[in-house]
Design a protein around this motif. Structure first.
Motif, PDB file in Angstrom:
ATOM      1  N   HIS A 174       0.733  -1.185   0.076  1.00  0.00           N
ATOM      2  CA  HIS A 174       0.076  -0.127   0.036  1.00  0.00           C
ATOM      3  C   HIS A 174       0.946   1.210   0.124  1.00  0.00           C
ATOM      4  O   HIS A 174       1.842   1.411   0.898  1.00  0.00           O
ATOM      5  CB  HIS A 174      -0.982  -0.059   1.251  1.00  0.00           C
ATOM      6  CG  HIS A 174      -2.050   0.918   1.283  1.00  0.00           C
ATOM      7  ND1 HIS A 174      -2.568   1.575   0.142  1.00  0.00           N
ATOM      8  CD2 HIS A 174      -2.770   1.221   2.387  1.00  0.00           C
ATOM      9  CE1 HIS A 174      -3.488   2.173   0.256  1.00  0.00           C
ATOM     10  NE2 HIS A 174      -3.720   2.183   1.750  1.00  0.00           N
ATOM     11  N   TYR A 175       0.718   2.250  -0.805  1.00  0.00           N
ATOM     12  CA  TYR A 175       1.707   3.179  -1.281  1.00  0.00           C
ATOM     13  C   TYR A 175       1.152   4.602  -1.134  1.00  0.00           C
ATOM     14  O   TYR A 175      -0.085   5.016  -1.336  1.00  0.00           O
ATOM     15  CB  TYR A 175       2.081   3.122  -2.703  1.00  0.00           C
ATOM     16  CG  TYR A 175       3.190   4.300  -2.849  1.00  0.00           C
ATOM     17  CD1 TYR A 175       4.534   4.024  -2.681  1.00  0.00           C
ATOM     18  CD2 TYR A 175       2.728   5.254  -3.622  1.00  0.00           C
ATOM     19  CE1 TYR A 175       5.657   4.908  -2.929  1.00  0.00           C
ATOM     20  CE2 TYR A 175       3.899   6.487  -3.658  1.00  0.00           C
ATOM     21  CZ  TYR A 175       5.169   6.241  -3.572  1.00  0.00           C
ATOM     22  OH  TYR A 175       6.084   6.943  -3.906  1.00  0.00           O
ATOM     23  N   SER A 176       1.639   5.381  -0.279  1.00  0.00           N
ATOM     24  CA  SER A 176       1.034   6.742   0.085  1.00  0.00           C
ATOM     25  C   SER A 176       1.916   7.780  -0.815  1.00  0.00           C
ATOM     26  O   SER A 176       3.226   7.848  -0.541  1.00  0.00           O
ATOM     27  CB  SER A 176       1.341   7.259   1.426  1.00  0.00           C
ATOM     28  OG  SER A 176       1.210   8.693   1.427  1.00  0.00           O
ATOM     29  N   ARG A 177       1.546   8.502  -1.707  1.00  0.00           N
ATOM     30  CA  ARG A 177       2.050   9.424  -2.663  1.00  0.00           C
ATOM     31  C   ARG A 177       2.694  10.692  -1.624  1.00  0.00           C
ATOM     32  O   ARG A 177       3.782  11.123  -1.850  1.00  0.00           O
ATOM     33  CB  ARG A 177       1.407  10.166  -3.918  1.00  0.00           C
ATOM     34  CG  ARG A 177       1.310   9.185  -4.884  1.00  0.00           C
ATOM     35  CD  ARG A 177       0.068   9.662  -5.973  1.00  0.00           C
ATOM     36  NE  ARG A 177      -0.494   8.667  -6.537  1.00  0.00           N
ATOM     37  CZ  ARG A 177      -0.249   8.453  -7.807  1.00  0.00           C
ATOM     38  NH1 ARG A 177       0.662   9.139  -8.372  1.00  0.00           N
ATOM     39  NH2 ARG A 177      -0.841   7.683  -8.638  1.00  0.00           N
TER      40      ARG A 177
ATOM     41  N   ALA B 158     -14.772  10.797   7.557  1.00  0.00           N
ATOM     42  CA  ALA B 158     -13.897  10.987   6.491  1.00  0.00           C
ATOM     43  C   ALA B 158     -14.508  12.226   5.475  1.00  0.00           C
ATOM     44  O   ALA B 158     -15.870  12.007   5.220  1.00  0.00           O
ATOM     45  CB  ALA B 158     -13.354   9.730   5.429  1.00  0.00           C
ATOM     46  N   LEU B 159     -13.901  13.152   5.143  1.00  0.00           N
ATOM     47  CA  LEU B 159     -14.530  14.323   4.476  1.00  0.00           C
ATOM     48  C   LEU B 159     -13.688  14.088   3.110  1.00  0.00           C
ATOM     49  O   LEU B 159     -12.659  14.171   2.831  1.00  0.00           O
ATOM     50  CB  LEU B 159     -14.250  15.596   4.946  1.00  0.00           C
ATOM     51  CG  LEU B 159     -15.241  15.837   6.208  1.00  0.00           C
ATOM     52  CD1 LEU B 159     -14.748  17.267   6.483  1.00  0.00           C
ATOM     53  CD2 LEU B 159     -16.428  15.621   6.003  1.00  0.00           C
ATOM     54  N   MET B 169      -9.816  11.650  -0.174  1.00  0.00           N
ATOM     55  CA  MET B 169      -9.704  11.822   1.396  1.00  0.00           C
ATOM     56  C   MET B 169      -8.935  12.770   2.069  1.00  0.00           C
ATOM     57  O   MET B 169      -7.789  12.497   2.157  1.00  0.00           O
ATOM     58  CB  MET B 169      -9.744  10.198   1.852  1.00  0.00           C
ATOM     59  CG  MET B 169     -10.113  10.216   3.364  1.00  0.00           C
ATOM     60  SD  MET B 169      -9.658   8.739   4.161  1.00  0.00           S
ATOM     61  CE  MET B 169     -10.443   7.716   3.266  1.00  0.00           C
ATOM     62  N   ASP B 170      -9.493  13.955   2.020  1.00  0.00           N
ATOM     63  CA  ASP B 170      -8.547  15.055   2.317  1.00  0.00           C
ATOM     64  C   ASP B 170      -8.798  15.509   3.868  1.00  0.00           C
ATOM     65  O   ASP B 170      -7.947  16.542   4.230  1.00  0.00           O
ATOM     66  CB  ASP B 170      -8.914  16.141   1.335  1.00  0.00           C
ATOM     67  CG  ASP B 170      -7.963  15.861  -0.005  1.00  0.00           C
ATOM     68  OD1 ASP B 170      -7.336  14.930  -0.155  1.00  0.00           O
ATOM     69  OD2 ASP B 170      -8.277  16.303  -0.821  1.00  0.00           O
ATOM     70  N   ALA B 171      -9.585  14.814   4.505  1.00  0.00           N
ATOM     71  CA  ALA B 171      -9.738  15.351   5.979  1.00  0.00           C
ATOM     72  C   ALA B 171     -10.375  14.105   6.668  1.00  0.00           C
ATOM     73  O   ALA B 171     -11.363  13.444   6.026  1.00  0.00           O
ATOM     74  CB  ALA B 171     -10.632  16.450   5.882  1.00  0.00           C
ATOM     75  N   GLY B 172     -10.323  13.962   7.944  1.00  0.00           N
ATOM     76  CA  GLY B 172     -11.016  12.831   8.414  1.00  0.00           C
ATOM     77  C   GLY B 172     -10.712  12.945  10.122  1.00  0.00           C
ATOM     78  O   GLY B 172      -9.785  13.520  10.527  1.00  0.00           O
ATOM     79  N   PHE B 184      -1.800   7.602   6.923  1.00  0.00           N
ATOM     80  CA  PHE B 184      -1.185   7.079   5.817  1.00  0.00           C
ATOM     81  C   PHE B 184      -2.085   7.379   4.498  1.00  0.00           C
ATOM     82  O   PHE B 184      -1.536   7.660   3.511  1.00  0.00           O
ATOM     83  CB  PHE B 184      -0.981   5.431   5.926  1.00  0.00           C
ATOM     84  CG  PHE B 184      -0.163   4.960   4.882  1.00  0.00           C
ATOM     85  CD1 PHE B 184       1.229   5.187   4.992  1.00  0.00           C
ATOM     86  CD2 PHE B 184      -0.583   4.381   3.731  1.00  0.00           C
ATOM     87  CE1 PHE B 184       2.048   4.647   3.965  1.00  0.00           C
ATOM     88  CE2 PHE B 184       0.325   3.981   2.509  1.00  0.00           C
ATOM     89  CZ  PHE B 184       1.573   3.961   2.840  1.00  0.00           C
ATOM     90  N   ASP B 185      -3.415   7.320   4.604  1.00  0.00           N
ATOM     91  CA  ASP B 185      -3.990   7.386   3.713  1.00  0.00           C
ATOM     92  C   ASP B 185      -4.671   8.937   3.196  1.00  0.00           C
ATOM     93  O   ASP B 185      -5.208   9.032   2.097  1.00  0.00           O
ATOM     94  CB  ASP B 185      -5.442   6.526   3.902  1.00  0.00           C
ATOM     95  CG  ASP B 185      -5.222   5.154   3.716  1.00  0.00           C
ATOM     96  OD1 ASP B 185      -4.135   4.802   3.605  1.00  0.00           O
ATOM     97  OD2 ASP B 185      -6.288   4.291   3.908  1.00  0.00           O
ATOM     98  N   ILE B 186      -4.473   9.842   3.875  1.00  0.00           N
ATOM     99  CA  ILE B 186      -4.976  11.336   3.788  1.00  0.00           C
ATOM    100  C   ILE B 186      -4.337  11.682   2.262  1.00  0.00           C
ATOM    101  O   ILE B 186      -3.033  11.252   2.231  1.00  0.00           O
ATOM    102  CB  ILE B 186      -4.649  12.187   4.937  1.00  0.00           C
ATOM    103  CG1 ILE B 186      -5.259  13.444   4.679  1.00  0.00           C
ATOM    104  CG2 ILE B 186      -3.366  12.418   5.095  1.00  0.00           C
ATOM    105  CD1 ILE B 186      -5.676  14.218   5.914  1.00  0.00           C
ATOM    106  N   GLY B 187      -5.069  12.345   1.633  1.00  0.00           N
ATOM    107  CA  GLY B 187      -4.637  12.857   0.360  1.00  0.00           C
ATOM    108  C   GLY B 187      -4.986  11.771  -0.758  1.00  0.00           C
ATOM    109  O   GLY B 187      -4.720  12.042  -1.900  1.00  0.00           O
ATOM    110  N   MET B 188      -5.373  10.611  -0.559  1.00  0.00           N
ATOM    111  CA  MET B 188      -5.434   9.645  -1.526  1.00  0.00           C
ATOM    112  C   MET B 188      -6.742   9.568  -2.358  1.00  0.00           C
ATOM    113  O   MET B 188      -7.741  10.100  -1.666  1.00  0.00           O
ATOM    114  CB  MET B 188      -5.381   8.126  -0.913  1.00  0.00           C
ATOM    115  CG  MET B 188      -3.911   7.477  -0.687  1.00  0.00           C
ATOM    116  SD  MET B 188      -4.036   5.878  -0.302  1.00  0.00           S
ATOM    117  CE  MET B 188      -2.233   5.700   0.596  1.00  0.00           C
ATOM    118  N   ASN B 189      -6.892   9.030  -3.688  1.00  0.00           N
ATOM    119  CA  ASN B 189      -7.952   8.984  -3.982  1.00  0.00           C
ATOM    120  C   ASN B 189      -8.840   7.595  -3.751  1.00  0.00           C
ATOM    121  O   ASN B 189      -8.528   6.799  -3.266  1.00  0.00           O
ATOM    122  CB  ASN B 189      -7.754   9.351  -5.620  1.00  0.00           C
ATOM    123  CG  ASN B 189      -7.333   8.274  -6.481  1.00  0.00           C
ATOM    124  OD1 ASN B 189      -7.427   6.941  -6.319  1.00  0.00           O
ATOM    125  ND2 ASN B 189      -6.523   8.594  -7.560  1.00  0.00           N
TER     126      ASN B 189
END
Lengths: 203, 348
Positions: A174-177, B158-159, B169-172, B184-189
């Protein structure tokens, strides 16, 4: 060396292409280790005035002096050779901050190098359409420990030991840009001490 | 309605309990005797079942006050569980308005919202809060708007920003998650943050779900149920703390599984927000012990069949593959082979 063929992977992992010379007023090339070969490969199709508008930032890592002479022979307007991405970070961020319209960015080498430089470029407002990537060299991964948040560079084994907190981590695909890193998760949380032998999965 | 709030813990001594009423209204997630992924979205409208968790936009139940105390502890230990990228502040204000209006409307004995232009007074009686602030002025709240209201609302949030035909996912606010990391996941599509889910990509689930969500309209929220398994009523099953709680998973026996093993159900809802055009995605966690589940005969029979027949990859992904044989053995005592009725609710 040809460009790396990755096995089918997850949707959070970036897809890398092949560098090509594109029209631009300035060219910024950031590479580590064997990434130098991708830059040298551009020379055959480059217009004569390309290198006079080019800034190369190169981190040789274990390749030492192998490519630095050939890169210098291209006669780029600016050339920097540094010991690590961390050391070059300020220079890279400064270069993006001072960039003008018409800059073309070329990133090549390991995923860790490309991911970090990509994140810095996007943060500085460089349009993603002006950034190219090409993977070369080691498939070692840059890993974030999900527990302590520390980053361990150039991970080649699974499991591996977090260089910050010392937990035994497995490599989650799982990768975070944003972090330019894969995720490392404790492998013996349910049965402490039961750590399988390390296997070299990335070279 | 008046709710008797429990004084209970979701860690250490685990005093969490469901009352008989809470068991009856538990959102059991299986409408038939087997389970596979689907785009199981339905309108989030009230069912003709007063007291069900589907009655109101945001369900408030007997665990409210204690869940909020647990959230405050998680945030004190790890503030990165609540993050908002700079462009998401307006969506946070949208959420403040949405939740305050919904709760004041649906639970008038517990919550009050008084508006005088942009000066708003918010009264939250269960948590003892009485604040006056200026709407859209961050300096008048003790936290950012999303953090302020989600410290007072059960469930993770999640917002999702909508741009480039995708959701980001830019806020949560994420303190009760089933093993995923906001940090880890913030900013992901949409495709990136679902990357680790097995099978569903190949089934086309995410492409179809995204297409649907991009067209989500204001005033027409949707919901779905998701589920996993948790040993002990632990809300904070975060990857961040997995090295601390993971060992509990290896302590199950035939004698304690009924008490310790919990079915963890997520009521996921999706609301379009009016100013920001963001989507608010609450993920509300409900826990119920195996002992309490099998007190409803239909659920005991069905849970046994679902767990027994679940594809291997799903049991692996949901993290209970090692305990599955024990679960099946214990649950089989409550499955006499009788047919079960359609739908998720207990037989009357």
């Amino acid at each position: 060396m040809s460009k790396t063929e990755f096995p089918p992977s997850i949707t959070s992992r970036p897809v890398y292409g092949e560098l090509e010379v594109r029209p631009g007023k300035h060219h910024l090339m950031i590479a580590d280790a064997e990434g130098a070969e991708a830059i040298l490969g551009l020379a055959s199709s480059a217009p004569a005035d390309l290198w006079a508008q080019t800034h190369i930032i190169y981190i040789p890592k274990s390749t030492g002096e192998t490519y630095t002479g050939d890169l210098r022979a291209l006669n780029p307007a600016q050339m920097y050779v540094g010991p690590s991405y961390e050391a070059a970070k300020q220079r890279i961020e400064d270069t993006f901050a001072k960039a003008h319209m018409g800059l073309q960015v070329y990133l090549t080498g390991t995923e860790g190098l490309m991911g970090q430089a990509m994140a810095a470029a996007i943060a500085a407002g460089i349009p993603h359409t002006a950034i190219q990537t090409e993977h070369r060299g080691s498939t070692a991964r840059r890993m974030q420990c999900v527990h302590c948040k520390g980053i361990t560079e150039d991970v080649t084994t699974d499991p591996f030991v977090c260089s910050h907190c010392g937990l035994n981590l497995f490599v989650r695909d799982h990768y975070s840009r944003r972090l330019a890193a894969f995720q490392g998760v404790c492998i013996d949380a349910e049965d402490p001490g039961n750590v399988p032998p390390q296997v070299e999965v990335f070279k | 309605m008046t709710i008797q709030f429990n004084d209970e813990t979701f860690r250490d001594d685990f005093t969490f309990r469901n009352s008989p009423e809470a068991i009856k209204r538990f959102p059991f997630p299986f409408h038939e005797d087997s389970y596979m992924y689907s785009v199981n979205l339905e309108p989030h409208v009230a069912l003709k079942r007063p007291g069900s968790p589907f009655e109101f936009a945001f369900d408030v139940d007997e665990h409210y006050v204690s869940e909020m105390a647990d959230r405050a502890k998680v945030l004190a230990d790890d503030p990165l569980r609540c993050q908002s990228l700079p462009h998401m502040t307006l969506a946070g204000w949208d959420l403040v308005e949405y939740i305050m209006e919904a709760k004041a409307r649906d639970y008038p004995d517990l919550f009050e919202l008084h508006k005088d232009g942009d000066r708003w007074r918010w009264i939250n009686k269960p948590l003892g809060i009485d604040d006056t602030f200026t709407f859209l002025d961050e300096s008048t709240l003790p936290y950012g708007p999303m953090e302020y209201i989600t410290r007072q609302t059960q469930g993770d949030f999640a917002l999702l920003d909508q741009r480039d035909d995708n959701l980001w996912m830019d806020a949560g606010m994420v303190t009760t998650q089933a093993d995923w990391s906001l940090d880890f996941d913030i900013g992901m599509n949409f495709f990136e943050w679902h990357a680790p889910v097995p099978k569903a990509h190949e089934m086309g689930i995410f492409v179809r779900a995204l297409k649907f969500l991009l067209n989500l309209q204001q005033g027409a929220p949707v919901r779905r149920l998701n589920w996993t398994m948790t040993v002990n009523p632990l809300l904070d099953t975060s990857p961040e703390n997995y090295h601390k709680w993971g060992e509990m998973k290896s302590k199950l026996t035939m004698d304690n599984i009924g008490e310790k093993q919990h079915l963890r159900v997520e009521l996921q809802t999706l609301f379009r927000l009016p100013r920001s055009n963001a989507i608010c995605f609450p993920i509300r966690c409900y826990l119920c012990s195996f002992n309490d589940l099998v007190s409803v005969p239909k659920w005991g029979r069905r849970l046994h069949r679902v767990i027994r027949d679940l594809p291997e990859e799903l049991a692996e992904y949901k993290g209970f593959i090692a305990n599955r044989p024990l679960m099946i053995e214990w649950l089989s005592q409550y499955d006499d082979g009788a047919p079960t009725s359609d739908g998720i609710f207990p037989d009357e």
